[in-house]
Design a protein around this motif. Structure first.
Motif, PDB file in Angstrom:
ATOM      1  N   ILE A 121       0.837  -1.204   0.000  1.00  0.00           N
ATOM      2  CA  ILE A 121       0.000   0.000   0.000  1.00  0.00           C
ATOM      3  C   ILE A 121       0.868   1.249   0.000  1.00  0.00           C
ATOM      4  N   GLU A 122       1.896   1.239   0.828  1.00  0.00           N
ATOM      5  CA  GLU A 122       2.805   2.387   0.882  1.00  0.00           C
ATOM      6  C   GLU A 122       3.490   2.614  -0.462  1.00  0.00           C
ATOM      7  N   ALA A 123       3.841   1.526  -1.145  1.00  0.00           N
ATOM      8  CA  ALA A 123       4.575   1.628  -2.410  1.00  0.00           C
ATOM      9  C   ALA A 123       3.743   2.262  -3.523  1.00  0.00           C
ATOM     10  N   VAL A 124       2.411   2.060  -3.475  1.00  0.00           N
ATOM     11  CA  VAL A 124       1.561   2.594  -4.546  1.00  0.00           C
ATOM     12  C   VAL A 124       0.834   3.866  -4.130  1.00  0.00           C
ATOM     13  N   ALA A 125       1.071   4.329  -2.904  1.00  0.00           N
ATOM     14  CA  ALA A 125       0.281   5.432  -2.342  1.00  0.00           C
ATOM     15  C   ALA A 125       0.296   6.686  -3.198  1.00  0.00           C
ATOM     16  N   GLN A 126       1.416   6.956  -3.860  1.00  0.00           N
ATOM     17  CA  GLN A 126       1.528   8.184  -4.637  1.00  0.00           C
ATOM     18  C   GLN A 126       0.859   8.086  -6.005  1.00  0.00           C
ATOM     19  N   ASP A 127       0.476   6.888  -6.403  1.00  0.00           N
ATOM     20  CA  ASP A 127      -0.027   6.680  -7.771  1.00  0.00           C
ATOM     21  C   ASP A 127      -1.502   6.316  -7.846  1.00  0.00           C
ATOM     22  N   ILE A 128      -2.174   6.212  -6.716  1.00  0.00           N
ATOM     23  CA  ILE A 128      -3.568   5.759  -6.748  1.00  0.00           C
ATOM     24  C   ILE A 128      -4.524   6.946  -6.772  1.00  0.00           C
ATOM     25  N   THR A 129      -5.759   6.675  -7.162  1.00  0.00           N
ATOM     26  CA  THR A 129      -6.776   7.714  -7.272  1.00  0.00           C
ATOM     27  C   THR A 129      -7.315   8.071  -5.879  1.00  0.00           C
ATOM     28  N   PRO A 130      -7.965   9.223  -5.739  1.00  0.00           N
ATOM     29  CA  PRO A 130      -8.567   9.578  -4.443  1.00  0.00           C
ATOM     30  C   PRO A 130      -9.525   8.512  -3.912  1.00  0.00           C
ATOM     31  N   GLU A 164      -9.361   5.265  -4.520  1.00  0.00           N
ATOM     32  CA  GLU A 164      -8.544   4.143  -4.062  1.00  0.00           C
ATOM     33  C   GLU A 164      -7.847   4.476  -2.752  1.00  0.00           C
ATOM     34  N   GLN A 165      -7.520   5.744  -2.540  1.00  0.00           N
ATOM     35  CA  GLN A 165      -6.925   6.161  -1.268  1.00  0.00           C
ATOM     36  C   GLN A 165      -7.874   5.912  -0.109  1.00  0.00           C
ATOM     37  N   LYS A 166      -9.169   6.053  -0.364  1.00  0.00           N
ATOM     38  CA  LYS A 166     -10.160   5.773   0.676  1.00  0.00           C
ATOM     39  C   LYS A 166     -10.149   4.295   1.060  1.00  0.00           C
ATOM     40  N   VAL A 167      -9.971   3.426   0.075  1.00  0.00           N
ATOM     41  CA  VAL A 167      -9.884   1.984   0.357  1.00  0.00           C
ATOM     42  C   VAL A 167      -8.629   1.697   1.170  1.00  0.00           C
ATOM     43  N   ALA A 168      -7.512   2.290   0.754  1.00  0.00           N
ATOM     44  CA  ALA A 168      -6.250   2.103   1.473  1.00  0.00           C
ATOM     45  C   ALA A 168      -6.382   2.560   2.919  1.00  0.00           C
ATOM     46  N   ARG A 169      -7.076   3.685   3.120  1.00  0.00           N
ATOM     47  CA  ARG A 169      -7.242   4.224   4.475  1.00  0.00           C
ATOM     48  C   ARG A 169      -8.073   3.281   5.335  1.00  0.00           C
ATOM     49  N   GLU A 170      -9.114   2.704   4.767  1.00  0.00           N
ATOM     50  CA  GLU A 170      -9.939   1.770   5.529  1.00  0.00           C
ATOM     51  C   GLU A 170      -9.140   0.540   5.951  1.00  0.00           C
ATOM     52  N   LEU A 171      -8.289   0.058   5.055  1.00  0.00           N
ATOM     53  CA  LEU A 171      -7.482  -1.115   5.384  1.00  0.00           C
ATOM     54  C   LEU A 171      -6.478  -0.797   6.475  1.00  0.00           C
ATOM     55  N   THR A 172      -5.748   0.298   6.321  1.00  0.00           N
ATOM     56  CA  THR A 172      -4.678   0.609   7.272  1.00  0.00           C
ATOM     57  C   THR A 172      -5.222   1.009   8.637  1.00  0.00           C
ATOM     58  N   THR A 173      -6.285   1.811   8.671  1.00  0.00           N
ATOM     59  CA  THR A 173      -6.812   2.248   9.964  1.00  0.00           C
ATOM     60  C   THR A 173      -7.510   1.127  10.724  1.00  0.00           C
ATOM     61  N   SER A 174      -7.901   0.068  10.029  1.00  0.00           N
ATOM     62  CA  SER A 174      -8.531  -1.081  10.699  1.00  0.00           C
ATOM     63  C   SER A 174      -7.510  -2.155  11.038  1.00  0.00           C
ATOM     64  N   GLY A 175      -6.239  -1.857  10.803  1.00  0.00           N
ATOM     65  CA  GLY A 175      -5.226  -2.888  11.019  1.00  0.00           C
ATOM     66  C   GLY A 175      -5.370  -4.035  10.047  1.00  0.00           C
ATOM     67  N   MET A 176      -5.895  -3.747   8.864  1.00  0.00           N
ATOM     68  CA  MET A 176      -6.121  -4.704   7.773  1.00  0.00           C
ATOM     69  C   MET A 176      -7.330  -5.604   7.992  1.00  0.00           C
TER      70      MET A 176
END
Length: 299
Positions: free
Chosen positions: A14-23, A25-37
């Motif tokens: 997730i960290e590796a693609v963070a700069q290249d994803i759409t807003p 997709e960033q919401k999906v990434a945030r849900e995963l990381t803030t929930s501890g996956m």
């Protein structure tokens, strides 16, 4: 999973693609990381609902992480979660499997883990950590868990020699939470937390972040839940030949920090160490003691 994918943990992907994803997709990434996956174990529709995006957005994001399907992603996530919670008892077969051979194998195993640790290390996060720890205006606090407090104490003992305003944040007369009373924007918290993560350490990190502190988390490749609150995350391998996770790579990583911080401390650090050396000499007894003369025998 796509062959040749070179990330150790989903959080790293997730960290590796963070700069290249759409807003979205960033919401999906945030849900995963803030929930501890943990949100990753829900259905596509449920995860999409939590993130406020469409199902196809979730699927596209999972594909960006290198997975061929959402099911494939969940299988890897399950294995990762199992690895994060692995106990020494479940790994006891390691020592039983090769009695008498471990001494010969240890050098290669530890060397490989240290090499892998530095290969995967985020240079940007390392630089952020060094900059925060070397700023003389910052107050430094260092904490660790049951075993990792040894690393915390080692880092503290070295930093104390180089700079002022550094202390440990370990259980004592006051709880670790109480010791956050004076933490603020000019504070830096270094927290060690490795698998079988400690809820108290995660809570201390969260509270320090809320109070404005810069947070540096040193953890394993699966990432402690505390990493979600960190400004910098430094990961160390833990594989060993015994049932217990190796502390060697984390020790090497800590020593790398110490080496860089020694250079950054410069002349002031050297002068502080010189003052300490004077104190450590103890005090010397300089008064001259004259030998008593012998009494003459009565004639």
């Amino acid at each position: 999973m796509i062959a040749g994918t070179d990330f150790h943990a989903i959080a790293e992907r997730i960290e590796a693609v963070a700069q290249d994803i759409t807003p979205a997709e960033q919401k999906v990434a945030r849900e995963l990381t803030t929930s501890g996956m943990l949100a990753g174990f829900e259905t596509v529709a449920a995860l999409a609902g939590r993130a406020g995006v469409s199902g196809p957005t979730v699927v596209r994001f999972i594909a960006r992480l290198g997975f061929l399907s959402y099911t494939d992603f969940q299988k890897v996530l399950l294995r990762e979660m199992e690895a994060r919670s692995t106990s020494p008892l479940s790994l006891y077969h390691r020592a039983e499997a090769r009695p008498g051979t471990l001494l010969r194998e240890s050098a290669a195993a530890f060397s490989a883990c240290v090499t892998e640790t530095f290969r995967r290390l985020s240079v940007a996060d390392f630089e952020l950590a060094v900059a925060a720890l070397s700023d003389p205006r910052n107050r430094i606090l260092i904490t660790g868990g049951r075993f990792t407090k040894l690393h915390a104490e080692m880092l503290y003992l070295h930093l104390f020699q180089m700079r002022s305003n550094v202390s440990t944040l370990l259980p004592g007369l006051q709880s670790r939470a109480d010791q956050l009373l004076e933490v603020g924007p000019r504070s830096v918290l270094v927290a060690y937390d490795f698998r079988r993560y400690e809820a108290e350490t995660v809570d201390v990190v969260r509270r320090a972040k809320e109070r404005g502190a810069t947070v540096i988390v040193i953890t394993d490749p699966w990432n402690s839940p505390a990493a979600r609150y960190a400004h910098a995350v430094l990961s160390a391998e833990v594989e060993s030949l015994s049932p217990f996770d190796s502390m060697v790579p984390a020790c090497a990583l800590t020593e790398a920090l110490i080496a860089e911080l020694t250079v950054r401390a410069g002349r002031k650090g050297r002068e502080r160490i010189q003052d300490l050396e004077i104190l450590r000499e103890g005090y010397e007894w300089h008064e001259e003691v004259k030998p008593r003369g012998r009494r003459k025998k009565a004639g």
